[in-house]
Scaffold this motif. Structure first.
Motif, PDB file in Angstrom:
ATOM      1  N   ASP A 118      19.863 -53.779  24.321  1.00  0.00           N
ATOM      2  CA  ASP A 118      20.336 -52.424  24.620  1.00  0.00           C
ATOM      3  C   ASP A 118      19.186 -51.421  24.660  1.00  0.00           C
ATOM      4  OD1 ASP A 118      22.775 -53.641  24.526  1.00  0.00           O
ATOM      5  OD2 ASP A 118      23.314 -52.863  22.550  1.00  0.00           O
ATOM      6  N   VAL A 119      18.281 -51.496  23.680  1.00  0.00           N
ATOM      7  CA  VAL A 119      17.175 -50.543  23.604  1.00  0.00           C
ATOM      8  C   VAL A 119      16.262 -50.674  24.819  1.00  0.00           C
ATOM      9  CG1 VAL A 119      15.087 -49.938  22.329  1.00  0.00           C
ATOM     10  CG2 VAL A 119      17.223 -50.341  21.094  1.00  0.00           C
ATOM     11  N   ILE A 120      15.917 -51.900  25.190  1.00  0.00           N
ATOM     12  CA  ILE A 120      15.012 -52.108  26.323  1.00  0.00           C
ATOM     13  C   ILE A 120      15.636 -51.594  27.616  1.00  0.00           C
ATOM     14  CG2 ILE A 120      13.911 -53.862  27.770  1.00  0.00           C
ATOM     15  CD1 ILE A 120      13.405 -55.495  25.273  1.00  0.00           C
ATOM     16  N   ILE A 121      16.941 -51.822  27.798  1.00  0.00           N
ATOM     17  CA  ILE A 121      17.588 -51.379  29.031  1.00  0.00           C
ATOM     18  C   ILE A 121      17.672 -49.852  29.087  1.00  0.00           C
ATOM     19  CG2 ILE A 121      19.790 -51.351  30.264  1.00  0.00           C
ATOM     20  CD1 ILE A 121      20.107 -54.290  29.550  1.00  0.00           C
ATOM     21  N   VAL A 122      17.951 -49.203  27.957  1.00  0.00           N
ATOM     22  CA  VAL A 122      17.967 -47.732  27.950  1.00  0.00           C
ATOM     23  C   VAL A 122      16.576 -47.183  28.244  1.00  0.00           C
ATOM     24  CG1 VAL A 122      18.382 -45.687  26.554  1.00  0.00           C
ATOM     25  CG2 VAL A 122      19.947 -47.604  26.401  1.00  0.00           C
ATOM     26  N   LEU A 123      15.544 -47.774  27.628  1.00  0.00           N
ATOM     27  CA  LEU A 123      14.171 -47.352  27.925  1.00  0.00           C
ATOM     28  C   LEU A 123      13.839 -47.596  29.390  1.00  0.00           C
ATOM     29  CD1 LEU A 123      12.273 -48.671  24.761  1.00  0.00           C
ATOM     30  CD2 LEU A 123      12.838 -46.302  25.304  1.00  0.00           C
ATOM     31  N   GLY A 124      14.289 -48.741  29.907  1.00  0.00           N
ATOM     32  CA  GLY A 124      14.054 -49.032  31.314  1.00  0.00           C
ATOM     33  C   GLY A 124      14.731 -48.039  32.228  1.00  0.00           C
ATOM     34  N   PHE A 125      15.916 -47.584  31.862  1.00  0.00           N
ATOM     35  CA  PHE A 125      16.616 -46.561  32.646  1.00  0.00           C
ATOM     36  C   PHE A 125      15.771 -45.302  32.764  1.00  0.00           C
ATOM     37  CE2 PHE A 125      19.266 -42.718  32.435  1.00  0.00           C
ATOM     38  CZ  PHE A 125      19.960 -42.815  33.631  1.00  0.00           C
ATOM     39  N   PHE A 126      15.154 -44.889  31.664  1.00  0.00           N
ATOM     40  CA  PHE A 126      14.323 -43.679  31.698  1.00  0.00           C
ATOM     41  C   PHE A 126      13.004 -43.931  32.425  1.00  0.00           C
ATOM     42  CE2 PHE A 126      17.357 -42.185  28.663  1.00  0.00           C
ATOM     43  CZ  PHE A 126      17.346 -40.813  28.818  1.00  0.00           C
ATOM     44  N   ALA A 127      12.523 -45.170  32.404  1.00  0.00           N
ATOM     45  CA  ALA A 127      11.309 -45.488  33.162  1.00  0.00           C
ATOM     46  C   ALA A 127      11.586 -45.473  34.660  1.00  0.00           C
ATOM     47  CB  ALA A 127      10.755 -46.846  32.732  1.00  0.00           C
ATOM     48  N   VAL A 128      12.754 -45.984  35.065  1.00  0.00           N
ATOM     49  CA  VAL A 128      13.108 -46.021  36.484  1.00  0.00           C
ATOM     50  C   VAL A 128      13.383 -44.617  37.012  1.00  0.00           C
ATOM     51  CG1 VAL A 128      14.859 -46.796  38.135  1.00  0.00           C
ATOM     52  CG2 VAL A 128      13.955 -48.394  36.436  1.00  0.00           C
ATOM     53  N   THR A 129      14.168 -43.843  36.279  1.00  0.00           N
ATOM     54  CA  THR A 129      14.568 -42.516  36.747  1.00  0.00           C
ATOM     55  C   THR A 129      13.499 -41.459  36.496  1.00  0.00           C
ATOM     56  OG1 THR A 129      15.648 -42.032  34.618  1.00  0.00           O
ATOM     57  CG2 THR A 129      16.996 -43.038  36.352  1.00  0.00           C
ATOM     58  N   GLN A 130      12.580 -41.735  35.561  1.00  0.00           N
ATOM     59  CA  GLN A 130      11.530 -40.777  35.180  1.00  0.00           C
ATOM     60  C   GLN A 130      12.108 -39.482  34.621  1.00  0.00           C
ATOM     61  OE1 GLN A 130       7.750 -41.124  35.355  1.00  0.00           O
ATOM     62  NE2 GLN A 130       8.828 -43.060  34.944  1.00  0.00           N
ATOM     63  N   PHE A 131      13.314 -39.569  34.038  1.00  0.00           N
ATOM     64  CA  PHE A 131      13.821 -38.428  33.299  1.00  0.00           C
ATOM     65  C   PHE A 131      12.918 -38.191  32.091  1.00  0.00           C
ATOM     66  CE2 PHE A 131      18.440 -39.357  34.784  1.00  0.00           C
ATOM     67  CZ  PHE A 131      18.167 -38.741  35.996  1.00  0.00           C
ATOM     68  N   PRO A 132      12.744 -36.935  31.671  1.00  0.00           N
ATOM     69  CA  PRO A 132      11.870 -36.670  30.517  1.00  0.00           C
ATOM     70  C   PRO A 132      12.345 -37.403  29.261  1.00  0.00           C
ATOM     71  CG  PRO A 132      12.367 -34.639  31.686  1.00  0.00           C
ATOM     72  CD  PRO A 132      13.257 -35.694  32.279  1.00  0.00           C
ATOM     73  N   PHE A 133      11.395 -37.993  28.564  1.00  0.00           N
ATOM     74  CA  PHE A 133      11.685 -38.726  27.334  1.00  0.00           C
ATOM     75  C   PHE A 133      11.146 -37.892  26.173  1.00  0.00           C
ATOM     76  CE2 PHE A 133      11.011 -41.769  23.956  1.00  0.00           C
ATOM     77  CZ  PHE A 133      12.081 -42.639  24.073  1.00  0.00           C
ATOM     78  N   ASP A 134      12.064 -37.290  25.413  1.00  0.00           N
ATOM     79  CA  ASP A 134      11.654 -36.438  24.308  1.00  0.00           C
ATOM     80  C   ASP A 134      12.349 -36.883  23.021  1.00  0.00           C
ATOM     81  OD1 ASP A 134      14.257 -35.590  24.689  1.00  0.00           O
ATOM     82  OD2 ASP A 134      13.699 -33.712  25.658  1.00  0.00           O
ATOM     83  N   LEU A 135      12.275 -36.041  22.010  1.00  0.00           N
ATOM     84  CA  LEU A 135      12.838 -36.413  20.710  1.00  0.00           C
ATOM     85  C   LEU A 135      14.351 -36.562  20.760  1.00  0.00           C
ATOM     86  CD1 LEU A 135      10.769 -34.313  18.133  1.00  0.00           C
ATOM     87  CD2 LEU A 135      10.731 -36.781  18.500  1.00  0.00           C
ATOM     88  N   THR A 136      15.027 -35.795  21.609  1.00  0.00           N
ATOM     89  CA  THR A 136      16.483 -35.941  21.703  1.00  0.00           C
ATOM     90  C   THR A 136      16.855 -37.310  22.265  1.00  0.00           C
ATOM     91  OG1 THR A 136      16.550 -34.924  23.903  1.00  0.00           O
ATOM     92  CG2 THR A 136      16.792 -33.464  22.015  1.00  0.00           C
TER      93      THR A 136
END
Length: 316
Positions: A165-183
């Protein structure tokens, strides 16, 4: 009386495994090639808060600052539509807030500066490292708990599902390039908790089915366990998703990334608790013997005191 219907979830376990592997490969490649688009919480930069008397136009504010040459400008509402939070990749400059205020005042004269802060790159790097360590520690503690609470094979299945689950969520943000912040990091930790809760409910039902149902067919026992927990899983997931969708639409920019990360996590977490953890249990050849409580050892005759068994020692 006919038996209750049992859905054949595990009949599609090979297709589910191929689907999971495909998602993981895409996620890992995206993380390796594109990486995460870290926000200012991790990279460092300036944070400026301004207030308007009338509702502000964040797109106009972003355009003004971008045209002025500022880098990586992020503009979002802060609480309501008259308070605006501005983040940008700029060096530490005590006068930056006044410079921004002058630019915005040229467009509208009802704006005032409320806050001018700078987040150093060292602080951002420390947050990134501690966030990663926090996820690793959480997964380790989960594995220990489930191994003690259920059985070691369940621990491997649950942790594998959480890592999935964690890797896929991280991958989602890597693909979309949405900002990755503390939230977003907080949302990923919440995904671990949500997925774990769902997995434990399924694991508890599987354990009881293996112990109480006479039929010695692991695939059938897993299927009947998943069928019995299906209504609970669907209701919980749907109600959670309704809340997250509402937060994503009406919660504003500050909470949108959190809602996006949790939405992806809830969908993937629901899927993994059904197919990933259970699939791994079958792959590891889970049997009834693995889950049967240890039988109490009978006392040997040699351990019984001689005066209880030797008639010569009986008192008249």
């Amino acid at each position: 009386m006919s038996e209750p219907k049992v859905y054949n979830f595990m009949g599609r376990r090979h297709l589910a495994a191929a689907f999971s592997i495909t998602l993981l490969v895409i996620a890992v490649i995206a993380l390796a090639v594109r990486g995460l688009n870290y926000g200012l919480d991790f990279t460092g930069g300036a944070q400026i808060e301004v207030g308007y008397e009338q509702p502000a136009d964040v797109n106009q504010v972003r355009t003004v600052l971008t045209d002025a040459g500022y880098r990586d400008v992020v503009v979002q509402y802060f609480g309501n539509n008259t308070d605006v939070l501005i983040r940008m990749q700029e060096d530490n400059n005590p006068d930056l807030g006044n410079e921004v205020l002058d630019l915005l005042s040229a467009e509208r004269n009802d704006v005032e500066l409320r806050r001018n802060e700078y987040v150093g790159p060292q602080v951002g790097e420390e947050l990134r490292e501690k966030g990663g360590i926090g996820m690793i520690v959480a997964l380790g503690l989960v594995m220990v708990y489930i191994a003690l609470r259920f059985q070691f094979k369940f621990a491997i299945g649950a942790v594998a599902a959480l890592i999935h689950d964690v890797i896929i969520v991280l991958g989602f943000f890597a693909v979309t390039q949405f900002p990755f912040d503390l939230t977003v990091l907080a949302a990923i930790l919440a995904v671990i908790g949500y997925s774990l809760n769902d997995t434990i409910v399924v694991a508890d039902r599987i354990r009881e089915s293996f112990r109480t149902i006479r039929r010695d067919d692991p695939i059938y026992l897993v299927n009947i366990s998943l069928t019995q927990t299906l209504s609970r899983t669907v209701i919980t997931s749907l109600t959670t998703l309704l809340v997250l969708i509402a937060l994503g639409i009406f919660g504003g920019e500050m909470i949108r990334a959190f809602a996006e990360a949790l939405t992806v996590g809830v969908v993937i977490g629901t899927y993994s608790s059904i197919y990933v953890a259970s699939n791994i249990l079958l792959a590891m050849k889970l049997t009834k013997e693995d889950l049967m409580p240890p039988e109490k050892e009978q006392a040997d005759e040699d351990e019984v005191p001689s005066w209880l068994t030797d008639p010569d020692d009986e008192k008249s």
